[in-house]
Design an enzyme around this catalytic site. Structure first.
Site, PDB file in Angstrom:
ATOM      1  N   SER A 206      33.237  53.797  36.414  1.00  0.00           N
ATOM      2  CA  SER A 206      32.593  52.585  36.928  1.00  0.00           C
ATOM      3  C   SER A 206      33.276  51.352  36.359  1.00  0.00           C
ATOM      4  CB  SER A 206      31.110  52.572  36.536  1.00  0.00           C
ATOM      5  OG  SER A 206      30.975  52.498  35.128  1.00  0.00           O
ATOM      6  N   ARG A 207      32.995  50.247  36.985  1.00  0.00           N
ATOM      7  CA  ARG A 207      33.308  48.960  36.370  1.00  0.00           C
ATOM      8  C   ARG A 207      32.128  48.583  35.488  1.00  0.00           C
ATOM      9  NH1 ARG A 207      38.009  46.681  38.281  1.00  0.00           N
ATOM     10  NH2 ARG A 207      38.728  47.379  40.328  1.00  0.00           N
ATOM     11  N   THR A 210      26.723  46.342  32.049  1.00  0.00           N
ATOM     12  CA  THR A 210      26.221  45.371  31.072  1.00  0.00           C
ATOM     13  C   THR A 210      27.241  45.095  29.976  1.00  0.00           C
ATOM     14  OG1 THR A 210      25.165  47.153  29.812  1.00  0.00           O
ATOM     15  CG2 THR A 210      23.837  46.071  31.496  1.00  0.00           C
ATOM     16  N   ASP A 268      19.745  48.727  32.221  1.00  0.00           N
ATOM     17  CA  ASP A 268      20.296  50.052  32.493  1.00  0.00           C
ATOM     18  C   ASP A 268      19.211  51.043  32.101  1.00  0.00           C
ATOM     19  OD1 ASP A 268      21.976  52.078  33.155  1.00  0.00           O
ATOM     20  OD2 ASP A 268      23.417  51.751  31.554  1.00  0.00           O
ATOM     21  N   LYS A 300      22.917  51.406  23.049  1.00  0.00           N
ATOM     22  CA  LYS A 300      21.850  51.664  24.019  1.00  0.00           C
ATOM     23  C   LYS A 300      20.819  52.626  23.455  1.00  0.00           C
ATOM     24  CE  LYS A 300      24.346  51.015  28.399  1.00  0.00           C
ATOM     25  NZ  LYS A 300      24.836  51.712  29.608  1.00  0.00           N
TER      26      LYS A 300
END
Length: 505
Positions: A206-207, A210, A268, A300
């Site tokens: 992914s790019r 966050t 997220d 996270k």
């Protein structure tokens, strides 16, 4: 209502359908809609004789962007409508998709079923949801926890919205980090090691959501990552692996659209994380997946207990959708490597692959550990032998040669130059660095312009475990403009305990 002439507007609206009319078309009664209404644009395809249509959010302009008898569509909307510039089209009010009521019911605590998720994500993938409605769904995922069956249904529905790659191999390896740790660009080292040792590893990444850079952003500094399915198959057939941007492949496209609202909201969620990662792995054709869960007070996942809970969710859902998973729980006291931001992270990767003196040891060791786990998981190496096989492949230079082949196969790019605006920040005290706040240092890099500006970010001179003297340079902010540099400086100066020290030299 009257006919309009279709106009293609070169506006990137982050996958949202945006429709633009002139204010005089509203004032003259040509279209009885108001700004931010949901509108429907339709016209006849001269090739097939069938009607084509899209829905989107209406915006009104007062300048010469378009004429009063024109209706403009953003890049995504124009492409999806599929009619030529200048075609005759009509427009009318569009009603909200019926599935929005299901989103509202989730926000009120109702459990959703597979058919509910199918309805929601089909409408999301068709760009029928406005930004507000997408945000409602993301918040529903955040505030109303999913049980295991609901999470499995959500993941399966996400898989069903797009295409699925198939490689005709019994073992297709993949890895994924759940994020939250800046730097940490292990994928770009693991992939060439595994490909060199004979594993098929078509890595779709992914790019940034966050963070100041995702693997897709960092690899894009060195090579083309927007590969079509046909190109991706060719690259993997030629060199055994790739590092591509999943968003270009329409794999679980509903997830890519949801990401466009998660990014600015800096959300997220647990459900979105598990469903997104596993759906992307399944649709990319993976059979064996290693998931890295960093744990730290500023990551996270902040506690071992939550890491264990999350691991259980990944394993349970993975089993239900036919993926073999292993979990690597790693410690996160600060960034991995010295660079934060696409260009700076790419330099770290190249430094490790080239075995340069001073290459970030933490990035090297973590990459070798993950590569070793995957080699053992897939049966390429016996237990306890994977790390050594990975190390030999890296230290011999074979991994670098394989990486260069991957870059060339995808389409090599010239490295962007160093950012023009830079400022060094010094240690506020003497001591050993015990922790660097991952969240806060990431926000410094984002305010400097990363990942939109590939050369922007933060370059660390010292990392966790290093000793510093007061006034010694500790990190440097890189930006493409003075205003972004000042924004990053102001933020870094406002944060308490960005760096935490143990007392003593």
């Amino acid at each position: 209502m009257r006919d309009f002439r279709l106009k293609h507007l070169p506006l990137d609206t982050m996958r949202e359908h945006v429709i633009v009319i002139h204010e005089r078309a509203v004032q003259n009664g040509n279209l009885g809609l108001h700004p931010l209404d949901r509108a429907r644009v339709f016209g006849i395809d001269s090739q097939t004789g069938k009607q084509r249509e899209i829905t989107g959010v209406l915006n009104v302009c007062g300048d010469d962007l378009i004429e009063p008898d024109e209706i403009g569509l953003s890049e995504e909307a124009f492409r999806d409508l599929g009619l030529p510039h200048g075609a005759a089209v009509g427009a009318s009010l569009a009603v909200a998709p019926a599935s929005v009521d299901l989103v509202r019911s989730k926000l009120r605590g109702k459990r959703l079923r597979r058919e509910d998720f199918d309805a929601i994500l089909t409408d999301v993938a068709a760009r029928r949801y406005s930004r507000v409605e997408l945000s409602m769904f993301v918040l529903g995922c955040a505030f109303e926890k999913f049980d295991l069956s609901e999470l499995t249904d959500f993941t399966s529905a996400m898989i069903a919205t797009g295409e699925q790659l198939r490689f005709g191999s019994s073992i297709v390896a993949d890895k994924h980090c759940i994020g939250g740790v800046p730097g940490n660009r292990t994928t770009m080292i693991v992939v060439p090691i595994l490909a060199e040792l004979g594993l098929k590893i078509p890595k779709t990444s992914s790019r940034a959501i966050t963070s100041p850079a995702g693997t897709g952003d960092t690899m894009a500094v060195l090579a083309d990552v927007a590969l079509s399915a046909e190109r991706l198959y060719r690259v993997v057939e030629e060199v055994g692996g790739c590092i591509a941007w999943g968003g270009a492949l329409e794999l679980a496209p509903a997830d890519d659209i949801l990401i466009t609202v998660e990014r600015p909201m800096e959300i997220d969620t647990e459900a979105q994380m598990v469903a997104s990662i596993l759906a992307k792995k399944k649709t990319a054709g993976a059979t064996h997946v290693l998931i890295d869960i960093p744990v730290g007070s500023s990551a996270k996942v902040k506690t071992p207990e939550f890491a264990e809970h999350l691991s259980g969710l990944f394993m349970a859902v993975g089993e239900r959708i036919g993926l073999r998973l292993e979990i690597a729980t790693t410690r996160a006291l600060g960034p991995v490597g010295y660079g934060i931001g696409p260009r700076l992270e790419a330099l770290d990767v190249l430094s490790v692959l080239r075995r340069e003196p001073g290459a970030p040891a933490d990035l090297r060791e973590k990459s070798l550990m993950l590569a070793g786990r995957l080699l053992e998981m897939t049966g390429v190496e016996p237990p306890s032998r994977g790390y050594e096989a990975a190390r030999r492949t890296l230290d011999s230079g074979a991994a670098l040669k394989r990486f260069d082949r991957i870059v060339d196969a995808q389409g090599r790019r010239e490295m962007p130059p160093e950012a023009v605006w830079r400022r060094t920040l010094a240690a506020g005290q003497a001591g050993r660095i015990a922790q660097i706040d991952c969240w806060q240092i990431s926000r410094v890099a984002k305010r400097a312009g990363a990942p939109s500006n590939a050369s922007a970010g933060v370059k660390l001179y010292k990392n966790v475990g290093d000793s510093v003297t007061q006034g010694e340079p500790i990190f440097e902010i890189h930006a493409e403009s003075d205003s972004q540099l000042q924004a990053a400086l102001e933020y870094s100066n406002s944060v308490r305990r960005l760096v935490r020290y143990d007392e003593g030299p």
